[in-house]
Design a protein around this motif. Sequence first.
Motif, short mmCIF file in Angstrom:
data_model
loop_
_atom_site.label_atom_id
_atom_site.label_comp_id
_atom_site.label_asym_id
_atom_site.label_seq_id
_atom_site.Cartn_x
_atom_site.Cartn_y
_atom_site.Cartn_z
N ARG A 52 0.84 -1.21 0.00
CA ARG A 52 0.00 0.00 0.00
C ARG A 52 0.87 1.26 0.00
NH1 ARG A 52 -5.38 -1.01 0.95
NH2 ARG A 52 -5.89 1.12 1.51
N GLY A 83 -10.42 10.00 -0.48
CA GLY A 83 -9.40 10.01 0.56
C GLY A 83 -8.18 9.23 0.11
N TYR A 84 -8.04 9.01 -1.19
CA TYR A 84 -7.01 8.20 -1.84
C TYR A 84 -7.13 6.71 -1.47
CZ TYR A 84 -4.48 12.53 -3.02
OH TYR A 84 -4.13 13.76 -3.52
N GLN A 85 -7.89 6.42 -0.42
CA GLN A 85 -7.91 5.05 0.08
C GLN A 85 -8.58 4.11 -0.92
OE1 GLN A 85 -8.71 4.88 4.17
NE2 GLN A 85 -9.40 2.77 4.18
N ALA A 86 -9.69 4.55 -1.51
CA ALA A 86 -10.37 3.69 -2.48
C ALA A 86 -9.47 3.49 -3.70
CB ALA A 86 -11.70 4.31 -2.89
N ILE A 87 -8.66 4.48 -4.02
CA ILE A 87 -7.74 4.34 -5.15
C ILE A 87 -6.69 3.28 -4.82
CG2 ILE A 87 -5.95 5.52 -6.48
CD1 ILE A 87 -7.64 8.12 -6.10
N ARG A 91 0.91 4.34 -2.64
CA ARG A 91 0.76 5.74 -2.25
C ARG A 91 1.93 6.57 -2.76
NH1 ARG A 91 -3.26 7.14 1.25
NH2 ARG A 91 -4.39 5.47 2.28
N ALA A 92 3.15 6.04 -2.61
CA ALA A 92 4.33 6.81 -3.05
C ALA A 92 4.30 7.02 -4.55
CB ALA A 92 5.61 6.09 -2.63
N TYR A 93 3.97 5.97 -5.29
CA TYR A 93 4.01 6.08 -6.76
C TYR A 93 2.97 7.06 -7.26
CZ TYR A 93 4.91 4.48 -11.54
OH TYR A 93 5.29 4.41 -12.85
N LEU A 94 1.81 7.06 -6.60
CA LEU A 94 0.72 7.92 -7.07
C LEU A 94 0.77 9.31 -6.45
CD1 LEU A 94 -2.27 5.39 -7.13
CD2 LEU A 94 -0.77 6.10 -9.01
N SER A 95 1.83 9.60 -5.72
CA SER A 95 1.82 10.89 -5.01
C SER A 95 2.11 12.07 -5.93
CB SER A 95 2.78 10.86 -3.82
OG SER A 95 4.10 10.71 -4.28
#
Lengths: 288, 165, 798
Positions: free
Chosen positions: B126, B142-146, B130-134
Amino acid sequence: MKPYPFEYTRVSSLEEAVTLLQREDEPRIIAGGQSLVPILAMRLAAPSRLIDIGGLSALRGIERRGDVLRIGALARHAEVMASAEVAEAVPLLARAISHVAHPAVRNRGTFGGSVCLADPAAELPAVCTALGATFEVFGSDGLRTIPAREFFLDIYETALAPDEILVAAQLPVACPKERFGFEEIARRHGDFAIVGLAVRARMEGTLFAELDLCFFGASPRPVLAQNAARAVIGQELTDETQQAAVSALTADLDPQEDAQADAEMRLHLAGVLLKRRLAEIAGKERQQ
Amino acid sequence: MSEPRQSVSLTVNEERHDVTVPNRKHLADILREDLGFTGVHVGCEHGVCGACTVRIDGAITRSCLVFGVQADGAEIETIEYLSAQSETRDLVDTFVAENALQCGFCTPGMVISAAALLAETPDPTREEVRAYLSGNYCRCTGYQAIVDAVMMTAAGRRAAKGERA
Amino acid sequence: MSKQILRAPIGQSAPRERARRFATGRGRYTDDAASLRGLHAAFVRSPIARGDILEIDCDAARDMDGVVAVLTHADIAGRYRPWRAGNALLPEMKAPEQHALPPSRVNYVGEPLAMVVATSRALAEDAAEQVFADIDPLDAVADIETALAPDSPLIHEDCGSNLCVSLTSGNGKFGADFEDADLVIEDTLDFGRHTACPLETRSMLAEYDPGSEVLTLRISHQCPHQLQAELAKILGLGQHRLRVISEDVGGAYGLKQQLYQEDVLVCLAAMQTGRPVRFVADRLEAFASDNHAREHRVSARIAVRKDGRITGFELDDLFPIGAYPQYPRTSLGEGNHVLRMSAAGYDIADFRSRLRLLFQNKALIGHYRSVGHPVACAITEHMVDRAAAALGLAPETIRLRNFLSDDSYPRETPTGVHLHYLSQHACLDRLLADMDIAALRSEQAKLRGQGICRGIGIASFVELTGTGNGFYGPGGIDVSGQDGCTLKMEPSGHVRCMPSVTDQGQGTDTGIAQIVASVLGLEVADIRVLSGDSEITPHGGGAWASRGISTGGEAAWQAAQTLREQLLLVAGHLHQRDPATLELTEGHVVDASGAQITTISEVAHICYFRHDLLPDDMPTELMVTRHAVPRAQLFQATNGIQAAYVEVDTDTGFTRLLGHWVVHDGGTLINPKLVEEQIRGGVVQGLGAALLEEIRYDEDGQLLTATMADYLVPMASDVPDIQVSHVTSGTAEGALGAKGVGEAGVAGASGAVLNAVNDALGPFGATVRQMPISPRTVLTALRAAAASATTPPFEDAP
C-alpha cells in the motif's frame, strides 16, 4: 497560463546547437523540459528560440569508464533510477534519485537539465558537488571540463558560458572505504527540499579520514560545509565532534528565508540532518 | 509577430494525425483542442497535479510539460484508448467497482499512473502505491479507495496468473 | 403517502454510471464542449491590493492578432446591474456594491480589471499583457490588526469602517465573568486561509442566440438554478431565456457555488460578439481569484468545575472575509457556523459567542465544504482538551461528562439550533472501540520511553446538513432550500429522472436512481438521471449543505411514490384488482402473494398507446414532479467524532499521520460505499487544512501562494488509511431517514489532528495554536516551551 510565442529548432548536432546559441537573442536549450516548460508557461522567461537537444544521441547513455561513471546529459531520471551501474558504482546517486519529483516527471526529466537549472534545493547538483563530479561541456571552442564544485554559482546560475552545452557528468566510482549518506526534509514526497544533505565519507576504521558534506536548500547553491567537515575529519564521531560540526555550520551555510523556513530554522534543520547522517555512518562502522 | 508554427506528426491511440500547431502549444492542449481527446485533463499546467498524464512512447508523461513540437513522431496513448485495452481494463473496472473516483477529473491520469505502477511492480505494498501515485492530485477521494482498487487489481492479476499456471 | 419499508437497491453499494464514463475518459466537463468560431477570454488582473484606477489603455491590445474585444468598466457599464451581497434580516450588515469590472478602485490582487476576448487563449493572454492599467497605489488592509485599527484606511469609504457586521449569540452575557467555575482557561487559535482547490478550475462557455434571445451558459457550478436566477437579474434577461448547464463538474466543494465576475463577463462578451466565449481559469488566476475560506482568529474561554463539568464557554471569532461579502450568499455562513455550532454538543449553562466579519484587501472568502464547522470543532475540542489536561482527565472522560444526554432531545442549543437527536455517546463508544484506545495509549507510552513522540487526538462535532428554505429566503437571498425531482417513465417502462440536486462526484445521481428504483421495483440501470441542466430539471438548490440525498432524495422518493401509485391504479383497473393490494417488484406488478400480474413496461406502454383500454377519466400521465423542503427544522443537525494518531519529530517539527478514525451518524445510508469514500475525502481535506494548506499574503496584500507548488495539498503518501464507521439514528421528518454526509469528514479532521499534535507535545509543555501545523509552527512552539521551562514546572498550574 500560455507561454510567449517562440521559434523552435530540434538540432541534429552539438555544433548546430552552439551556432544557434550564438546567433539568437534569447536562446534557451530544452531537453526534458520538466522545469523549463512551467517557467515558460508562467511567462517567467521569454526565449526567442527553443533549441531542442533531445535528439542528440551523443548526450545519452550511462557508462562506466574506469573509475568514473559517465552519465549523459540526456539520461532520464528514470534511467538513472533503474540503472544497475548507478546502483553499484555511485550509491549516493542511487539513494538521491528517488527523491527527485514523481514517476511521470522522472520519465522525461534529464540529469543534465537538473544540473543546468541549478536549483539550490535540487538533489542532483548536491550529489555531484558532494562527490566532486566533473562536467563535460561543449562550446564554440570544443569540449572542456568544469568541476562540479566550481559549476554552481548562485540561484539558477552556473559556470556555463552562454554558448555552452552540458554534455555529460563524470561521477567518481565509489571505493570500498567510502560511505554515503543522503537525507532531505521536504513538506511532501517529491517536493523540493527545505534542507537536504548529501554525504561522502572515507572511513579508516571508525575515523572519518575524508568527509564531504554537501547541503542543498541551505544556501543559494549547493554548498560543501568545509568547516563542519574539518570538525570531524581525522576523528571519531563523539558528542563533542558532532556538536562542533553542527556549530561550524553557521560559518558554512548562508540559509535564506522562504515560506517553509526562516534562516534560523534552516540552520537548525541542517544540524539535525548532519547529526543523523554522521551517526548513521559512524554507527555502521562500529557494528563492523 | 505572427505565431510561429510547425507541422507535427503524432500517432495517437494507433492513429496518425498530422497537424500544424503553434510552437508554444503544449501536447495536452493539442490532444484536447486539435484532436478531441478530451479525456486528457488540464489541472494545473505546471506539472504538479498529474491530471494530464498520458503515455508517450510507452512511458507515462505529463502532457502539459511537453510542447507538441517536441512530440513530433511520438506514439501517444490516452485514457480513451488505454481504458479499453486488455492490459488496463481490469484496473478501470476495479476503479469503478470500488468507487475510486468521485468528480473523475484526476481519474484518467490516476488510472494511467496506476497502470504504469502495476507494470513495474506487479505486487506493490500500500505504501508503494501511495508513493508512486503521489504525483497525482485527487481532491475528492481520501485516496484510500484508489489504493484499494490498485491493490485489488494486483491481487486479481496474481490470482488469474495462478489459475493459468 | 404509503409508508414503505426501504428496500433494495437502497442500502446497496451500486456502482456509478458517471464513474464508468469518467474512468474511460468520456467525461463531459465544461471545457470539453467544442464550439464553432469559439472565442477565449483572458483577464487583466490587479497586480496590487488596493489602488485608484487612473486609466486603462486598451488601444495596443485591441490591435493585436486574434483580438475580438477588450472590455473595461466603461465598455460594459449600463449593460448589467451591479450587485450587493447583503441579508435583509441583517440590515446593519454592510453590503458594498460590486461590479463585474471595477469603475474606479481595485481592492485585491487578482481582481479582474479588463477582459480580453481573442481567438485563442494564448493570443488573449498576449493581448492582456498589452493592456496598460495606470493605478495609483493605496495602503492595503491586509491583516486583522490593520482592519480593526481605528485609523486604518477604509476599504469601502461609504461603509464607515472595515467591520462588515458583528453578531452575538448564546444564552450568557458576552464578556461577563463566569460563575460556578473552579478554573477558567483562555486561549486563541489562528486558522489559515484555505481554498477548495478543485482539480478542474472554474470553467465556462457562454453562447447567445440573438434570434431567440436565449443565453446558454455551460459552467462548472454546483447550483445551476441559482446562477440562472442571478444572471437573469444581473443581465436583465427572462429566466426562461437563460439556460445554465453544469453537466460534469471536476470538483467544487463550495467554491463553485456563488457568482464570480467572470460569470457575468463571459455572458456579456457572448452577447456582444454573438460568438461563443470560453473562460477556463488557469491555476495562477484560480489561486488569486477563486473563493478562499476559513481565515479565522478565534479566542475562547472555557469554565470548568473540579468534577469536570463545563459550566461556561465564550468564543470570539474574528473573521476577515476579503474585499466584499461573496454574492449572493454573503460570507456570513462560515462565521455563523462558528458562532452557533461551537460547543453545540455540550451541555453548557452559560454559552456566549461573538462574530465580527472584517473587510480586507484580499480575495473574497466564500464557502468551502463544511462551512465553518471545522473551525467550530477545532476551537471547541482544543478548549475541552485543555480543560481535561488541567483537570487530569482523559479526553473521553471530560466529553462523556459534558455531552448532551441522550434522553434530552429534542432540544434547542443556547444559540437556537434545533437538535432532533444526537448520537454522541454511541459515536464515542464506537470510536474508542475502533481505535482500541487502550492499546494505542500503551503503545504511545512505550514509544515515549524510546524518545518517539506520538499523540492521540479526539474531536467531536455537530454539523448542520440539508438546510431548508428558512435560511436564505427570508434574508432576501434567492437560494432555494427546496429541491425537486421530475420522473418521466418512457413507454418501455424505463425512467428518465431529472433532479434539481446536482452531482459533482458525490454519487447523488446514483443514490437518487437507487431511491427511484427501490420505489418502482426497477433496477438502477433502468433509471437514467439527467441533472445539472436548468432547462430540464425543476428549480432547486443544487449542491450545498449536504442536501443531495437528504433533500433531493426525498423529492425523488415522493415523485417515485406518485408514479408508483399511478402505475398501480392503471394496473389495478386492467386486471380488476384493488390497487392497494398491488406492489411493484422486479419490473412487475405483483399481488399480495407475490404473483406476477403484468410487467411495468406493459402498463407504461398502455398508458401511452392504448387509451382504448382505459376509462376516459383515468389519468395516464407517467411524468411526475415533486418538491421536498425540510419544514420541521431549519437545518438537519447530525453529529460524528474523529480521532487522529500522529507522530511528531521534535527535531524537525514534522508531523506524520499514522491513523485516523471517523464515526458518523448519517441516518439511512443509501449507498454505503459512496458515503464512506466521500467521508474519507472530506477527512483528507481536513488533514490538508491541519498540516499543509495555506493561502498566504504579505503585509501589502501580495499573494504569495500562486501555484500548486506553493499551496500544498495532501497527496496519497501524505495521508494514512482512514477507518469509517456508522451510527444510525432517526430524523425528524422525511421517509428516507437520510442525513447529510458530505461535510462530516472535513468537520472533525483538523481538530482531531490539532489535539493529537498537542497530545504529542504535552510532555514538552508545548502547545500549537495555529493551523496549518507546519514544521515551523511545531518548532516555534517547542522553542517557546523550552524558553519558559526555566521557570519551575507547574508553577502556573491551577
